[in-house]
Design an enzyme around this catalytic site. Sequence first.
Site, PDB file in Angstrom:
ATOM      1  N   HIS A 194       0.759  -1.207   0.045  1.00 38.67           N
ATOM      2  CA  HIS A 194       0.023   0.087   0.022  1.00 38.67           C
ATOM      3  C   HIS A 194       0.858   1.185   0.087  1.00 38.67           C
ATOM      4  O   HIS A 194       0.455   2.117  -0.335  1.00 38.67           O
ATOM      5  CB  HIS A 194      -0.964  -0.224   1.357  1.00 38.67           C
ATOM      6  N   GLU A 436      -7.431 -14.769 -22.958  1.00 40.63           N
ATOM      7  CA  GLU A 436      -6.613 -14.954 -22.099  1.00 40.63           C
ATOM      8  C   GLU A 436      -6.407 -16.407 -21.673  1.00 40.63           C
ATOM      9  O   GLU A 436      -5.609 -16.470 -20.592  1.00 40.63           O
ATOM     10  CB  GLU A 436      -6.683 -13.682 -20.874  1.00 40.63           C
ATOM     11  N   ASP A 460      -2.816 -12.726 -18.195  1.00 38.21           N
ATOM     12  CA  ASP A 460      -3.410 -14.090 -17.861  1.00 38.21           C
ATOM     13  C   ASP A 460      -2.658 -15.286 -18.976  1.00 38.21           C
ATOM     14  O   ASP A 460      -2.721 -16.245 -18.568  1.00 38.21           O
ATOM     15  CB  ASP A 460      -4.821 -14.042 -17.867  1.00 38.21           C
ATOM     16  N   CYS A 507      -4.927  -5.703 -24.126  1.00 35.36           N
ATOM     17  CA  CYS A 507      -4.933  -4.784 -22.749  1.00 35.36           C
ATOM     18  C   CYS A 507      -3.960  -5.244 -21.925  1.00 35.36           C
ATOM     19  O   CYS A 507      -4.223  -4.723 -20.824  1.00 35.36           O
ATOM     20  CB  CYS A 507      -6.359  -4.538 -22.359  1.00 35.36           C
TER      21      CYS A 507
END
Length: 600
Positions: A194, A436, A460, A507
Amino acid sequence: MTIELSGIGVSHGIAIGRAMVLGRWQLDVPHYRVVPEEVPRELRRLARALKQARGEIEALRDQTKQRLGAKYAAIFDAHLLILDDRKLLRETRRRIRERRMNSEWAVAASVQQVLDALMSVDDPYIRERGGDITDVHERLQRIFLGQDNPHHHDLQLTADTVVVAHALNPSDAVWLHQAHIVGFVTEAGGKTSHTAILANALDIPAVLGVDEATRHARDGDLLVVDGHHGMVIVEPDEQQLDRLTAERAHLQQIEVGLVGQRGPAVTRDGIELRVAANIEFPEEMTTVRRVGAQGVGLYRSEFLFLTSSPQLPSEEDHVRAYRQIAERAEGELVVIRTLDLGGEKYFHEVLDGEETNPVLGMRAVRFCLARPDIFRTQLRGLLKVAHEVGNVWIMVPMISGLAEWRAVKSFFETIKKELREEGIDPAGVPLGCMIEVPSAALVADQLAREASFLSIGTNDLVQYTLAVDRNNLSVSYLNDPWHPAVMRLVRDTIAAGHAAGTPVSLCGEFASDPFGALTLLGLGLTMFSCTPTSIPEIRSLLRAASAWEAKRVVEEAMRLGTGREIRERVEDAFGELVENVLGPELSPLPAREATRQPRT
Ligand code: PEP
Ligand code: MG
């Protein structure tokens, strides 16, 4: 004395400022046993502390939403989920009741148990979530002690400041967001922590994972933070300072220049391309417009589910989010992907947390077909906005072949019919299929004939073709989009789209890599969808390239046997072009200066 430190660069750019070193807050948890009569009082103390923590976190979430947007505020939703964690609470209460521990001790022991379990997990992403638990834990202990957050000083900074800390928690986002904080350095944190998300939100250079940074830097030292190369220089000498100041100005100039070159990308030999953006949050439309992206090529709608968690988004929530994106795209195309929860993706209450092999399990379209109630709500929202605004294409992730595709289409037609009966006719809204999964790529010719468009997801496709978990650091050396097997699947999918007259976009992250984008151009791709901040670079590069030349290079490279050979062949052919367009500073090739470290 000058000291050079290295770590993980998680952002672009160079920051120069005076160090503000934050001391480590020592958690001093009191341990004692309570007598049986005091147990109810102890349980009430716990309940009060939880309530106060909830109030503080909700206030932080609201402030962060105002200052940085919903994307970053969602971090605090994760904190609220930790506070609500039934198991954690049950364990803590049990310790108070049965073992008669005081509240502070009981909380600390239960948290430690969770942290130990997390540390045994291989996945760095999951391990880094331990930072959130620690953040919530420290908050609770402070509340028990009646103390303020040590980092929440009301700073009156007048000079450029680099914050150096052991760790910066998401809660620190609020006070870090001020004019004179120009960079930060931490000892903890990795690429997906984070703290890294924070650096991006604040849009300032940051280097994480710097060993003993709080010992090497002292308050007031001059620091240079090079977020691109993961370098920190404490008290640079005059020569270094001059060089890095000039480099900082140069980098800023390059960025501004690249952003300024808006409009469609047309290659040197006249091939018209589309360079769109991948986004996760509707608020990112500001960046999409700033970088001049040609619309959105992938909106990952699972983030809508994540931010509404533990509730499911209502049809109205879907409509509101999609309308915000579609309207702000000002007529440009927006491709919205249906829910892709599961696998390595973000967890949500609706998922079965017990799957043995979630990456091969109930993920994405499989989950949607198994939960038609959830899929229906999303498709209704999507079709309503597509009908109303007009520039929306819908795309479905993780399709494995024609049977699954036909099931999706038939469900899609049912929802359209339902809407027609309500007086809304969403005729002609394109429905596309993501490629994918290798099986889908192998039958891309069949899918191309039945889908409105194809969009290749290399993230993927690499994972499933090479059997390499995309989140497992120990096998990341095998995660290679240049592998000939992946490259052939990509090539054949693009060719299948061309043969059927069906548009094909890509993408996955590969399109955001300068050499990846040039390779895809050579494979005949015309629709690219990239990380927003990489768009100015990719667009400039594609404009300077020749599609014909790229085709020649890639055809030849594809004859080579390994991913490394293919990549090196492409780098040899286009290294000069990339350096000319992006400059050596933004070139992804290993740094050439002797003083520089390679990118991590
Ligand atoms: C992909 O798999 O390449 C992709 C774009 O989707 P995601 O990264 O969201 O799985
Ligand atoms: Mg994917």
